[in-house]
Design a protein around this motif. Structure first.
Motif, PDB file in Angstrom:
ATOM      1  N   SER A 255       0.824  -1.200   0.000  1.00  0.00           N
ATOM      2  CA  SER A 255       0.000   0.000   0.000  1.00  0.00           C
ATOM      3  C   SER A 255       0.863   1.257   0.000  1.00  0.00           C
ATOM      4  O   SER A 255       0.579   2.229  -0.713  1.00  0.00           O
ATOM      5  CB  SER A 255      -0.932   0.007   1.213  1.00  0.00           C
ATOM      6  OG  SER A 255      -1.768   1.145   1.211  1.00  0.00           O
ATOM      7  N   LYS A 256       1.935   1.242   0.782  1.00  0.00           N
ATOM      8  CA  LYS A 256       2.858   2.385   0.809  1.00  0.00           C
ATOM      9  C   LYS A 256       3.531   2.578  -0.544  1.00  0.00           C
ATOM     10  O   LYS A 256       3.708   3.710  -1.006  1.00  0.00           O
ATOM     11  CB  LYS A 256       3.937   2.173   1.879  1.00  0.00           C
ATOM     12  CG  LYS A 256       3.499   2.473   3.291  1.00  0.00           C
ATOM     13  CD  LYS A 256       4.711   2.329   4.207  1.00  0.00           C
ATOM     14  CE  LYS A 256       4.324   2.603   5.652  1.00  0.00           C
ATOM     15  NZ  LYS A 256       5.485   2.442   6.547  1.00  0.00           N
ATOM     16  N   VAL A 257       3.935   1.481  -1.160  1.00  0.00           N
ATOM     17  CA  VAL A 257       4.573   1.564  -2.477  1.00  0.00           C
ATOM     18  C   VAL A 257       3.595   2.169  -3.483  1.00  0.00           C
ATOM     19  O   VAL A 257       3.958   3.039  -4.279  1.00  0.00           O
ATOM     20  CB  VAL A 257       5.039   0.165  -2.949  1.00  0.00           C
ATOM     21  CG1 VAL A 257       5.563   0.230  -4.381  1.00  0.00           C
ATOM     22  CG2 VAL A 257       6.122  -0.380  -2.015  1.00  0.00           C
ATOM     23  N   PHE A 258       2.353   1.719  -3.435  1.00  0.00           N
ATOM     24  CA  PHE A 258       1.325   2.236  -4.338  1.00  0.00           C
ATOM     25  C   PHE A 258       1.107   3.730  -4.099  1.00  0.00           C
ATOM     26  O   PHE A 258       1.042   4.520  -5.043  1.00  0.00           O
ATOM     27  CB  PHE A 258       0.023   1.474  -4.129  1.00  0.00           C
ATOM     28  CG  PHE A 258      -1.109   1.955  -4.981  1.00  0.00           C
ATOM     29  CD1 PHE A 258      -1.175   1.627  -6.326  1.00  0.00           C
ATOM     30  CD2 PHE A 258      -2.116   2.738  -4.433  1.00  0.00           C
ATOM     31  CE1 PHE A 258      -2.226   2.075  -7.121  1.00  0.00           C
ATOM     32  CE2 PHE A 258      -3.169   3.182  -5.219  1.00  0.00           C
ATOM     33  CZ  PHE A 258      -3.223   2.856  -6.561  1.00  0.00           C
ATOM     34  N   ALA A 259       1.011   4.140  -2.839  1.00  0.00           N
ATOM     35  CA  ALA A 259       0.800   5.554  -2.508  1.00  0.00           C
ATOM     36  C   ALA A 259       1.957   6.405  -3.023  1.00  0.00           C
ATOM     37  O   ALA A 259       1.747   7.483  -3.601  1.00  0.00           O
ATOM     38  CB  ALA A 259       0.646   5.722  -1.001  1.00  0.00           C
ATOM     39  N   SER A 260       3.178   5.936  -2.836  1.00  0.00           N
ATOM     40  CA  SER A 260       4.339   6.675  -3.311  1.00  0.00           C
ATOM     41  C   SER A 260       4.337   6.780  -4.828  1.00  0.00           C
ATOM     42  O   SER A 260       4.650   7.837  -5.395  1.00  0.00           O
ATOM     43  CB  SER A 260       5.623   5.984  -2.837  1.00  0.00           C
ATOM     44  OG  SER A 260       6.770   6.648  -3.324  1.00  0.00           O
ATOM     45  N   GLU A 261       3.979   5.692  -5.472  1.00  0.00           N
ATOM     46  CA  GLU A 261       3.900   5.682  -6.940  1.00  0.00           C
ATOM     47  C   GLU A 261       2.896   6.726  -7.427  1.00  0.00           C
ATOM     48  O   GLU A 261       3.172   7.493  -8.356  1.00  0.00           O
ATOM     49  CB  GLU A 261       3.495   4.288  -7.422  1.00  0.00           C
ATOM     50  CG  GLU A 261       3.270   4.164  -8.923  1.00  0.00           C
ATOM     51  CD  GLU A 261       4.539   4.205  -9.752  1.00  0.00           C
ATOM     52  OE1 GLU A 261       4.422   4.261 -10.999  1.00  0.00           O
ATOM     53  OE2 GLU A 261       5.646   4.183  -9.172  1.00  0.00           O
TER      54      GLU A 261
END
Length: 200
Positions: free
Chosen positions: A101-107
């Motif tokens: 989820s964090k990776v997606f948000a950063s993306e």
């Protein structure tokens, strides 16, 4: 042999989610991902070909649950039941897939440079569908006349904060990790606020 491959692939994917979440795409190293997964570095490239390919797989691993969370949305559905199910599914994703989820948000915050076009379109199409359902319910007098776009944005923010801002939550609550009961309380609180705000 297939079972071993599946296990190694899952270990690498989970480790990559943590590394990308902690360091970002540019700073994450295949050697660190391998070390975290407990596999030799060549295995990372054997299963995922490249760091870019692995990063896209991490994104894919969170996009599919996000799309599945929207399954209850249909124009003939009951708004109260649909929103309740959707919020519960979204909080569960934050609980079970916090690193992805964090990776997606950063993306997303960086303009989605690595998110494949087919996933972008799938997410946008699902959002349009959900918003369309909300608008139909408003038009039919089944819920209060709230702006469907901003309702969706608010639900996304409220549910995803439990993954994307876990440091802040841990600092405020004094808990290193939230319990099952904490996530249930979060689900109930968000649901109550949304349903009451929508006149449901």
């Amino acid at each position: 042999m297939t079972r071993i491959r599946e296990r190694n692939r899952e270990l690498i994917l989970r480790a990559a989610s943590q590394e990308f979440a902690d360091k970002g795409f540019a700073a994450a190293k295949a050697s660190d991902i391998a070390a975290r997964a407990g596999v030799p570095k060549p295995n990372v490239y054997y299963y995922f070909k490249s760091k870019e390919g692995l990063y896209r797989e991490v994104l894919h691993s969170i996009v599919q649950p996000l799309l599945q969370a929207s399954a209850p949305f249909n124009p003939e559905g009951n708004p109260r039941e649909v929103l309740t199910a959707y919020i519960r599914a979204k909080v569960r994703i934050s609980r079970d897939l916090p690193h992805a989820s964090k990776v997606f948000a950063s993306e997303i915050m960086h303009g989605a440079p690595h998110l494949p076009p087919d996933l972008v379109e799938a997410l946008n199409a699902q959002a349009r569908h959900n918003i369309g359902c909300l608008q139909q319910w408003v038009d039919r007098g089944l819920m209060a006349p709230v702006d469907p776009h901003h309702l969706m944005f608010s639900i996304w923010a409220a549910t995803q904060t439990y993954a994307d801002f876990d440091w802040q939550i841990a600092t405020v609550t004094g808990k290193a990790q939230l319990s099952v009961e904490d996530y249930e309380a979060a689900t109930q609180t968000i649901t109550t606020l949304v349903l009451k705000g929508c006149g449901l």
